[in-house]
Design an enzyme around this catalytic site. Structure first.
Site, short mmCIF file in Angstrom:
data_model
loop_
_atom_site.label_atom_id
_atom_site.label_comp_id
_atom_site.label_asym_id
_atom_site.label_seq_id
_atom_site.Cartn_x
_atom_site.Cartn_y
_atom_site.Cartn_z
N GLU A 196 0.83 -1.21 0.00
CA GLU A 196 0.00 0.00 0.00
C GLU A 196 0.86 1.26 0.00
O GLU A 196 1.94 1.30 0.60
CB GLU A 196 -0.93 -0.01 1.22
CG GLU A 196 -1.96 -1.13 1.10
CD GLU A 196 -2.99 -1.16 2.23
OE1 GLU A 196 -4.14 -1.49 1.95
OE2 GLU A 196 -2.64 -0.86 3.39
N CYS A 223 3.24 8.76 0.94
CA CYS A 223 3.79 7.92 2.00
C CYS A 223 4.13 6.59 1.36
O CYS A 223 3.23 5.84 0.96
CB CYS A 223 2.73 7.78 3.11
SG CYS A 223 3.21 6.69 4.44
N CYS A 256 7.01 -6.30 7.60
CA CYS A 256 7.95 -5.60 8.49
C CYS A 256 8.40 -6.56 9.58
O CYS A 256 7.63 -7.38 10.06
CB CYS A 256 7.25 -4.39 9.11
SG CYS A 256 8.36 -3.35 10.10
N CYS A 311 6.24 -3.88 16.17
CA CYS A 311 5.59 -2.90 17.06
C CYS A 311 4.15 -3.32 17.32
O CYS A 311 3.41 -3.63 16.39
CB CYS A 311 5.63 -1.50 16.45
SG CYS A 311 7.30 -0.92 16.13
N CYS A 359 0.98 -1.52 15.54
CA CYS A 359 1.01 -1.23 14.11
C CYS A 359 0.47 -2.39 13.28
O CYS A 359 0.85 -3.55 13.50
CB CYS A 359 2.45 -0.91 13.69
SG CYS A 359 2.63 -0.53 11.95
N GLU A 364 10.46 -1.04 7.63
CA GLU A 364 11.43 -0.22 8.38
C GLU A 364 12.50 0.23 7.39
O GLU A 364 13.33 -0.58 6.96
CB GLU A 364 12.01 -1.07 9.52
CG GLU A 364 13.24 -0.52 10.20
CD GLU A 364 13.10 0.92 10.68
OE1 GLU A 364 12.13 1.24 11.38
OE2 GLU A 364 13.97 1.74 10.32
N SER A 388 11.36 7.81 8.49
CA SER A 388 11.01 7.48 9.86
C SER A 388 11.58 6.12 10.24
O SER A 388 11.45 5.16 9.49
CB SER A 388 9.47 7.46 9.98
OG SER A 388 9.09 7.11 11.30
N SER A 420 10.58 7.10 15.79
CA SER A 420 9.38 6.62 16.48
C SER A 420 9.75 6.34 17.93
O SER A 420 10.31 5.29 18.24
CB SER A 420 8.87 5.34 15.81
OG SER A 420 8.47 5.63 14.50
N LEU A 421 9.45 7.28 18.79
CA LEU A 421 9.86 7.16 20.19
C LEU A 421 8.76 6.49 21.02
O LEU A 421 8.96 5.44 21.61
CB LEU A 421 10.21 8.54 20.74
CG LEU A 421 10.75 8.61 22.15
CD1 LEU A 421 12.05 7.83 22.29
CD2 LEU A 421 10.96 10.06 22.59
N ASN A 479 -3.99 5.15 16.10
CA ASN A 479 -5.10 4.57 15.35
C ASN A 479 -5.29 3.13 15.77
O ASN A 479 -4.33 2.36 15.78
CB ASN A 479 -4.78 4.63 13.85
CG ASN A 479 -4.76 6.06 13.37
OD1 ASN A 479 -5.75 6.77 13.46
ND2 ASN A 479 -3.61 6.51 12.90
N CYS A 509 -1.65 6.42 9.87
CA CYS A 509 -0.42 5.84 10.43
C CYS A 509 -0.68 4.49 11.05
O CYS A 509 -1.59 4.34 11.86
CB CYS A 509 0.16 6.73 11.53
SG CYS A 509 0.54 8.36 11.00
N1 SAH Z 1 9.03 1.62 10.52
C1 SAH Z 1 9.14 3.03 10.54
C2 SAH Z 1 8.18 3.74 9.62
C3 SAH Z 1 6.74 3.31 9.60
S1 SAH Z 1 5.43 3.99 10.43
C4 SAH Z 1 8.94 3.52 11.95
O1 SAH Z 1 8.63 2.73 12.82
O2 SAH Z 1 9.17 4.70 12.21
C5 SAH Z 1 5.24 5.64 10.56
C6 SAH Z 1 4.79 6.07 11.96
O3 SAH Z 1 3.48 5.59 12.30
C7 SAH Z 1 5.73 5.53 13.02
O4 SAH Z 1 6.04 6.52 13.93
C8 SAH Z 1 4.89 4.46 13.67
O5 SAH Z 1 5.33 4.16 14.97
C9 SAH Z 1 3.51 5.10 13.63
N2 SAH Z 1 2.41 4.15 13.88
C10 SAH Z 1 2.41 2.82 13.72
N3 SAH Z 1 1.22 2.31 14.09
C11 SAH Z 1 0.46 3.33 14.48
C12 SAH Z 1 -0.88 3.45 14.96
N4 SAH Z 1 -1.66 2.38 15.09
N5 SAH Z 1 -1.34 4.69 15.24
C13 SAH Z 1 -0.55 5.76 15.07
N6 SAH Z 1 0.70 5.72 14.64
C14 SAH Z 1 1.22 4.52 14.35
#
Ligand code: SAH
Length: 343
Positions: free
Chosen positions: A90, A103, A110, A114, A117, A158, A189, A212-213, A288, A331
């Protein structure tokens, strides 16, 4: 056969020379692909029939098919692309006042795991090639008949786990004779692959780095993001400081607010302590909810309180506008698909 979109202009010149052609042919081909956006070698009408035949024998154009396109009420578009090997990924297009932002996905699936996600719950298949990353931009530009102004590497995957191909794609995207999207208009990111942050700092590119902290202590962050077991917050922050010192660029920290998990005042206080004095910006993301996910969205009131606390205490924070959540394009909502099993 090689994908012609794997090459930046200099490499394409070498390819053409190896085929016994003049270098300037590479410039013509590059323009046809990235400026005129043709889909077939036969449309490159200033090339001889002989050269076009040679190109067809040696290269593919790797045009992705659009399997599905959804449009949100806010104008966001989500594309499901057939990447031509039985898999689909996507890509999302967002419309802002200042232009169109795409995006892009960097991998099919991946490995990071996380917990919040949607890209996690699916098997990792492979990394995308540079040409496949670039093709997402081209295919969307072809579809909308307009130029994209910004690229964010925030789709599936990633990017720092596919470092070389992402860097190669950026060089192609940057080329002024092609897509001509400046590095300042590109954001990457990462979930925090520390060695790659050092490597990226040394590239001295003008791209924006987002981290992504999502949590301010190791216990909480490890629960949300298994990568934290490998590279903890202290190591992550050291890498970020190195990046800032080396590039003099601001880091954008992403912090997805999940109800009763990382969204109370104590968390905000810890965040201020962690980031105090750093050249940075905090991007708060209302989390989300995903299928089977344990985390749910913080209340609007709470999100605003969190933002205000940061701002009042010297940390610049903004709330990311939620785009495309009605079509699962926001996201963390992107997924890969397998065309055969339709999962
Ligand atoms: N793998 C990379 C880039 C992908 S995601 C990363 O982790 O940074 C882009 C952003 O969306 C990241 O900050 C990720 O943590 C965030 N994200 C993932 N799942 C999410 C969710 N359910 N709601 C909001 N943000 C989310």
């Amino acid at each position: 056969m090689k994908n012609i979109k794997e090459f930046n202009l200099d490499d394409l010149k070498q390819e053409l020379e190896a085929l016994g052609e003049k270098k300037y042919r590479a410039e013509q081909i590059f323009k046809w692909i990235y400026v005129d956006k043709v889909k077939e070698f036969d449309e490159m009408t200033n090339l001889s029939l002989e050269l076009r035949t040679k190109l067809k024998q040696n290269y593919t154009m790797c045009n992705f098919n659009i399997l599905k396109k959804q449009e949100s009420t806010d104008g966001t578009k989500k594309y499901l692309f057939d990447v031509l090997d039985g898999n689909a990924i996507e890509t999302v297009l967002m419309q802002y006042h200042h232009g169109k932002t795409i995006c892009v996905s960097s991998q099919i699936g991946c490995k990071m795991g996380c917990k919040f996600c949607a890209s996690t719950g699916i098997k990792f298949i492979r990394s995308l090639t540079a040409g496949e990353i670039v093709e997402q931009i081209l295919a969307v530009e072809q579809d909308i008949g307009d130029k994209i102004s910004n690229v964010v590497f925030m789709g599936i995957g990633e990017p720092f786990d596919n470092y070389e191909n992402v860097m190669k794609a950026i060089k192609i995207i940057n080329n002024q004779k092609g897509l001509n999207i400046g590095a300042r208009h590109i954001s990457i990111s990462t979930s925090g692959l520390v060695p790659m942050i050092y490597k990226f700092a040394d590239e001295e590119l003008q791209c924006t780095l987002s981290i992504s902290l999502h949590a301010t202590n190791d216990e909480k962050r490890s629960k949300m993001m298994p990568v934290n077991n490998k590279y903890n917050i202290k190591e992550l922050m050291e890498a970020c400081k190195y990046y800032i010192q080396k590039t003099n660029k601001r880091i954008s920290f992403e912090y997805a607010l999940a109800k009763d998990n990382n969204d109370n005042l104590e968390d905000a206080k810890e965040l201020v302590k962690l980031l105090k004095g750093m050249l940075c910006h905090v991007n708060l993301i209302p989390i989300n909810k995903i299928e089977n996910g344990n985390y749910s969205k913080s209340s609007n009131e709470n999100i605003i309180k969190f933002r205000d606390y940061l701002n009042d205490n010297g940390i610049v924070a903004t709330i990311r506008r939620e785009l495309g959540s009605d079509i699962d394009a926001a996201c963390g909502q992107l997924r890969r698909k397998n065309l055969k099993s339709n999962k």
